[in-house]
Write a protein that holds these residues in place. Structure first.
Motif, mmCIF file in Angstrom:
data_model
loop_
_atom_site.group_PDB
_atom_site.id
_atom_site.type_symbol
_atom_site.label_atom_id
_atom_site.label_comp_id
_atom_site.label_asym_id
_atom_site.label_seq_id
_atom_site.Cartn_x
_atom_site.Cartn_y
_atom_site.Cartn_z
ATOM 1 N N LEU A 132 -135.007 -53.010 51.271
ATOM 2 C CA LEU A 132 -134.286 -52.987 49.995
ATOM 3 C C LEU A 132 -134.059 -54.406 49.467
ATOM 4 C CD1 LEU A 132 -132.752 -51.340 47.829
ATOM 5 C CD2 LEU A 132 -130.792 -51.246 49.365
ATOM 6 N N GLY A 133 -133.795 -55.356 50.346
ATOM 7 C CA GLY A 133 -133.561 -56.737 49.906
ATOM 8 C C GLY A 133 -134.723 -57.670 50.227
ATOM 9 N N ASN A 134 -135.815 -57.110 50.762
ATOM 10 C CA ASN A 134 -137.004 -57.905 51.141
ATOM 11 C C ASN A 134 -136.654 -59.117 52.012
ATOM 12 O OD1 ASN A 134 -139.941 -57.686 50.752
ATOM 13 N ND2 ASN A 134 -139.788 -59.779 50.011
ATOM 14 N N GLY A 135 -135.564 -59.024 52.766
ATOM 15 C CA GLY A 135 -135.192 -60.130 53.659
ATOM 16 C C GLY A 135 -133.765 -60.583 53.459
ATOM 17 N N LEU A 136 -133.185 -60.282 52.302
ATOM 18 C CA LEU A 136 -131.757 -60.568 52.148
ATOM 19 C C LEU A 136 -130.959 -59.380 52.692
ATOM 20 C CD1 LEU A 136 -132.716 -62.968 50.493
ATOM 21 C CD2 LEU A 136 -130.661 -62.689 49.132
ATOM 22 N N PRO A 137 -129.779 -59.639 53.280
ATOM 23 C CA PRO A 137 -129.020 -58.536 53.874
ATOM 24 C C PRO A 137 -128.514 -57.582 52.794
ATOM 25 C CG PRO A 137 -128.072 -60.696 54.408
ATOM 26 C CD PRO A 137 -129.104 -60.923 53.373
ATOM 27 N N LEU A 138 -129.001 -56.361 52.853
ATOM 28 C CA LEU A 138 -128.637 -55.376 51.839
ATOM 29 C C LEU A 138 -128.865 -53.971 52.394
ATOM 30 C CD1 LEU A 138 -127.798 -54.865 48.873
ATOM 31 C CD2 LEU A 138 -130.196 -55.100 48.229
ATOM 32 N N GLY A 139 -127.839 -53.153 52.339
ATOM 33 C CA GLY A 139 -127.952 -51.762 52.752
ATOM 34 C C GLY A 139 -127.276 -50.891 51.712
ATOM 35 N N SER A 144 -143.671 -57.508 59.487
ATOM 36 C CA SER A 144 -142.815 -57.673 58.288
ATOM 37 C C SER A 144 -141.345 -57.854 58.614
ATOM 38 C CB SER A 144 -142.906 -56.443 57.360
ATOM 39 O OG SER A 144 -144.193 -56.046 57.136
ATOM 40 N N GLY A 145 -141.042 -58.573 59.711
ATOM 41 C CA GLY A 145 -139.623 -58.712 60.068
ATOM 42 C C GLY A 145 -139.020 -57.344 60.370
ATOM 43 N N ILE A 146 -139.792 -56.503 61.025
ATOM 44 C CA ILE A 146 -139.462 -55.092 61.327
ATOM 45 C C ILE A 146 -139.193 -54.309 60.031
ATOM 46 C CG2 ILE A 146 -138.336 -53.522 62.953
ATOM 47 C CD1 ILE A 146 -137.409 -55.856 64.587
ATOM 48 N N ALA A 147 -140.262 -54.196 59.250
ATOM 49 C CA ALA A 147 -140.241 -53.368 58.022
ATOM 50 C C ALA A 147 -139.260 -53.875 56.970
ATOM 51 C CB ALA A 147 -139.964 -51.901 58.372
ATOM 52 N N VAL A 148 -139.047 -55.169 56.939
ATOM 53 C CA VAL A 148 -138.105 -55.750 55.967
ATOM 54 C C VAL A 148 -138.838 -56.431 54.803
ATOM 55 C CG1 VAL A 148 -136.350 -57.535 55.643
ATOM 56 C CG2 VAL A 148 -136.190 -55.971 57.592
ATOM 57 N N CYS A 149 -139.729 -57.372 55.137
ATOM 58 C CA CYS A 149 -140.395 -58.138 54.066
ATOM 59 C C CYS A 149 -141.578 -57.338 53.536
ATOM 60 C CB CYS A 149 -140.820 -59.501 54.584
ATOM 61 S SG CYS A 149 -139.410 -60.478 55.101
ATOM 62 N N LEU A 196 -151.838 -60.372 71.578
ATOM 63 C CA LEU A 196 -152.055 -60.375 70.121
ATOM 64 C C LEU A 196 -151.314 -61.549 69.495
ATOM 65 C CD1 LEU A 196 -151.641 -56.552 69.297
ATOM 66 C CD2 LEU A 196 -153.781 -57.858 69.305
ATOM 67 N N PHE A 197 -150.088 -61.742 69.970
ATOM 68 C CA PHE A 197 -149.273 -62.864 69.465
ATOM 69 C C PHE A 197 -149.973 -64.197 69.745
ATOM 70 C CE2 PHE A 197 -146.241 -66.116 70.975
ATOM 71 C CZ PHE A 197 -145.647 -66.461 69.773
ATOM 72 N N GLN A 198 -150.489 -64.352 70.970
ATOM 73 C CA GLN A 198 -151.192 -65.606 71.315
ATOM 74 C C GLN A 198 -152.348 -65.847 70.359
ATOM 75 O OE1 GLN A 198 -150.003 -67.731 73.286
ATOM 76 N NE2 GLN A 198 -148.479 -66.464 74.332
ATOM 77 N N ARG A 199 -153.001 -64.735 69.919
ATOM 78 C CA ARG A 199 -154.147 -64.863 68.999
ATOM 79 C C ARG A 199 -153.709 -64.833 67.539
ATOM 80 N NH1 ARG A 199 -156.371 -62.757 73.591
ATOM 81 N NH2 ARG A 199 -158.610 -62.971 73.979
ATOM 82 N N GLY A 200 -152.405 -64.887 67.302
ATOM 83 C CA GLY A 200 -151.925 -65.015 65.916
ATOM 84 C C GLY A 200 -151.773 -63.710 65.164
ATOM 85 N N LEU A 201 -151.588 -62.612 65.882
ATOM 86 C CA LEU A 201 -151.342 -61.336 65.199
ATOM 87 C C LEU A 201 -150.006 -60.759 65.661
ATOM 88 C CD1 LEU A 201 -152.281 -58.908 63.418
ATOM 89 C CD2 LEU A 201 -153.299 -57.955 65.487
ATOM 90 N N LEU A 202 -149.141 -60.437 64.707
ATOM 91 C CA LEU A 202 -147.811 -59.898 65.047
ATOM 92 C C LEU A 202 -147.775 -58.378 64.874
ATOM 93 C CD1 LEU A 202 -145.554 -62.540 63.236
ATOM 94 C CD2 LEU A 202 -146.495 -62.609 65.566
ATOM 95 N N ALA A 203 -147.440 -57.704 65.967
ATOM 96 C CA ALA A 203 -147.209 -56.245 65.950
ATOM 97 C C ALA A 203 -146.176 -56.004 67.032
ATOM 98 C CB ALA A 203 -148.505 -55.495 66.239
ATOM 99 N N ASN A 204 -145.792 -54.743 67.281
ATOM 100 C CA ASN A 204 -144.899 -54.548 68.431
ATOM 101 C C ASN A 204 -145.173 -53.250 69.171
ATOM 102 O OD1 ASN A 204 -143.499 -52.749 66.765
ATOM 103 N ND2 ASN A 204 -141.553 -53.276 67.696
ATOM 104 N N PHE A 205 -144.605 -53.184 70.378
ATOM 105 C CA PHE A 205 -144.774 -52.059 71.289
ATOM 106 C C PHE A 205 -143.545 -51.182 71.085
ATOM 107 C CE2 PHE A 205 -144.653 -50.864 76.061
ATOM 108 C CZ PHE A 205 -145.511 -49.801 75.868
ATOM 109 N N ALA A 206 -143.725 -50.032 70.438
ATOM 110 C CA ALA A 206 -142.551 -49.233 70.047
ATOM 111 C C ALA A 206 -142.425 -47.982 70.913
ATOM 112 C CB ALA A 206 -142.650 -48.830 68.575
ATOM 113 N N GLY A 207 -141.188 -47.717 71.316
ATOM 114 C CA GLY A 207 -140.887 -46.478 72.031
ATOM 115 C C GLY A 207 -141.593 -46.338 73.357
ATOM 116 N N ASN A 208 -142.040 -47.460 73.909
ATOM 117 C CA ASN A 208 -142.770 -47.422 75.173
ATOM 118 C C ASN A 208 -143.957 -46.456 75.088
ATOM 119 O OD1 ASN A 208 -142.791 -48.701 77.651
ATOM 120 N ND2 ASN A 208 -142.033 -46.874 78.712
ATOM 121 N N ALA A 209 -144.570 -46.386 73.899
ATOM 122 C CA ALA A 209 -145.613 -45.377 73.696
ATOM 123 C C ALA A 209 -146.758 -45.822 72.786
ATOM 124 C CB ALA A 209 -144.994 -44.111 73.111
#
Ligand code: PLP
Length: 399
Positions: free
Chosen positions: A251-258, A47-52, A356-369
């Motif tokens: 908060l902005g679902n992708g628009l810059p907003l804090g 989700s664009g790192i918890a954005v969208c 996962l990315f090569q197979r079309g799935l987006l996730a990430n490796f967080a905190g080296n854990a």
């Protein structure tokens, strides 16, 4: 510029190299799907790192953005505007707060929180205690507040007045408080360092410390606020209320907003000239934010986040059982969930994410854990099943 290759070549020769990017140029998105310049489709569990959080190009948010962009785009904070006034009123109506300051990003919101805490406590008290493993942003003050030395390396000297207490150790935190301390700043769940929730008891003990020593409690809900954990704000299901809360990302679902939210008494420490932002509260971003709030406040939305969260958590638990050499279990709240990796899994974490990315799935490796899964909150069970099929096929290669 039509292919990934062309766009990436041009991009890499243009930008200061601050980002290690996947080898795709994304060109469009809808719901939980993204498409790159070569026409390849991705299932987005990032989700664009918890954005969208409402998915890509949610029709109601897009309409609100377009309508506002045709009406009024910017006037600065020398004037009142309807979208920012309505957004602030809506945030107040649905939270502990009675005052809001609008910014453009998480780091900026945290900067405002830090400045407000200091201003409210001055003269004499200025120190902020955060937690080891925390992440609060990339500006100088927010990397100083971030309890991970790797983000500070090479940028010394750090601004003074920040220190980090060991995670989970209330006695150590208590021992660090002195006559200069003005606030304790925590994420109710640490996202970047590997989806590490703070227990209710721990948060309650932190609140008690703040009350005892007259400190402000700042919750950084930049990543976990706005529905991510299954309530509009994470604090609402934890039984602990902060004095200042920062928001951004979804908060902005992708628009810059804090934003920072606080009480009337604390807010009174900021007076004209003490803090400002040219773009903060921009009408278009705020129109998007208001559309996001309306959708999230719809009856049933949070229950659905909770039930999908349980489904995702159970799915990851089952994956861990199937691949015990790589994973030990799952952890998280609502739709921020992690597959906790074994030592072997950690060694292969980045490669697993790439596969996962090569197979079309987006996730990430967080905190080296952990492998972190933060899909749009509108994700379906069928999409979670699809994610599992891809994850299974990749993990079977690495086990
Ligand atoms: N705080 C938390 C908890 C975050 O997760 C992040 C970003 O990942 C930030 C602050 C910084 O937000 P931004 O990148 O919008 O400045």
């Amino acid at each position: 510029m039509t292919s990934n290759k062309e766009i990436i070549a041009k991009s890499e020769s243009a930008f200061i190299g601050t980002y290690a990017r996947f080898s795709a140029a994304m060109v469009k998105g809808s719901g939980c799907r993204l498409q790159d310049a070569d026409g390849k489709e991705y299932l987005d569990f990032l989700s664009g790192i918890a954005v969208c959080s409402l998915g890509h190009c949610h029709p109601e948010v897009t309409k609100a953005i377009c309508d506002q962009a045709r009406t009024l785009v910017h006037v600065s904070n020398l004037f009142h505007t309807i979208p920012q006034t309505e957004l602030a009123a809506c945030l107040i109506e649905h939270s502990f707060a009675d005052r809001v300051f609008l910014a453009n990003s998480g780091a900026e919101a945290n900067e405002a929180a830090i400045k407000l805490a200091r201003k409210h406590s001055s003269p004499g008290r200025y120190e902020i205690i955060s937690l080891e493993g925390s992440f609060h942003g990339r500006t100088l003050a927010t990397i100083a507040a971030t309890g991970q030395p790797k983000f500070q390396l090479g940028f010394e000297p750090m601004p003074t007045g920040f220190k980090s207490a060991p995670f989970g150790d209330i006695a150590a935190l208590s021992a660090m408080i002195n006559e200069t301390t003005c606030a304790i700043m925590v994420e109710p769940l640490q996202g970047e360092s590997g989806v590490r929730p703070l227990s209710r008891e721990y948060l309650k003990a932190i609140r008690d410390l703040c009350n005892k020593h007259d400190l402000l409690l700042i919750f950084d809900e930049v990543q976990v606020g706005m529905g991510r954990t299954g309530s509009l704000f994470a604090y609402q299901q934890l039984g602990v209320t902060p004095d200042i809360m920062s928001l951004a990302k979804a908060l902005g679902n992708g628009l810059p907003l804090g934003a920072i939210l606080t009480t009337k008494g604390i807010a009174a420490s900021f007076t004209p000239g003490t803090h400002a932002s040219t773009f903060g509260g921009n009408p278009v971003s705020c129109a998007a934010g208001l559309a996001v709030m309306k959708i999230m406040l719809d009856q049933g939305f949070m229950n659905s986040v909770l039930s999908r969260g349980h489904y995702l958590s159970a799915t990851l638990q089952a994956v861990a059982q199937d691949f015990p050499t790589l994973a030990t279990g799952s952890r998280g709240t609502g739709l921020i969930q992690a597959l906790v990796l074994t030592e072997k899994g950690i060694k292969n974490g980045s490669e697993i994410i790439n596969a996962l990315f090569q197979r079309g799935l987006l996730a990430n490796f967080a905190g080296n854990a952990v492998l972190r899964f933060i899909p749009p909150l509108i994700v379906t069970e069928a999409e979670i099943d699809e994610m599992r099929t891809t994850l299974d096929s990749v993990l079977s290669v690495f086990q």
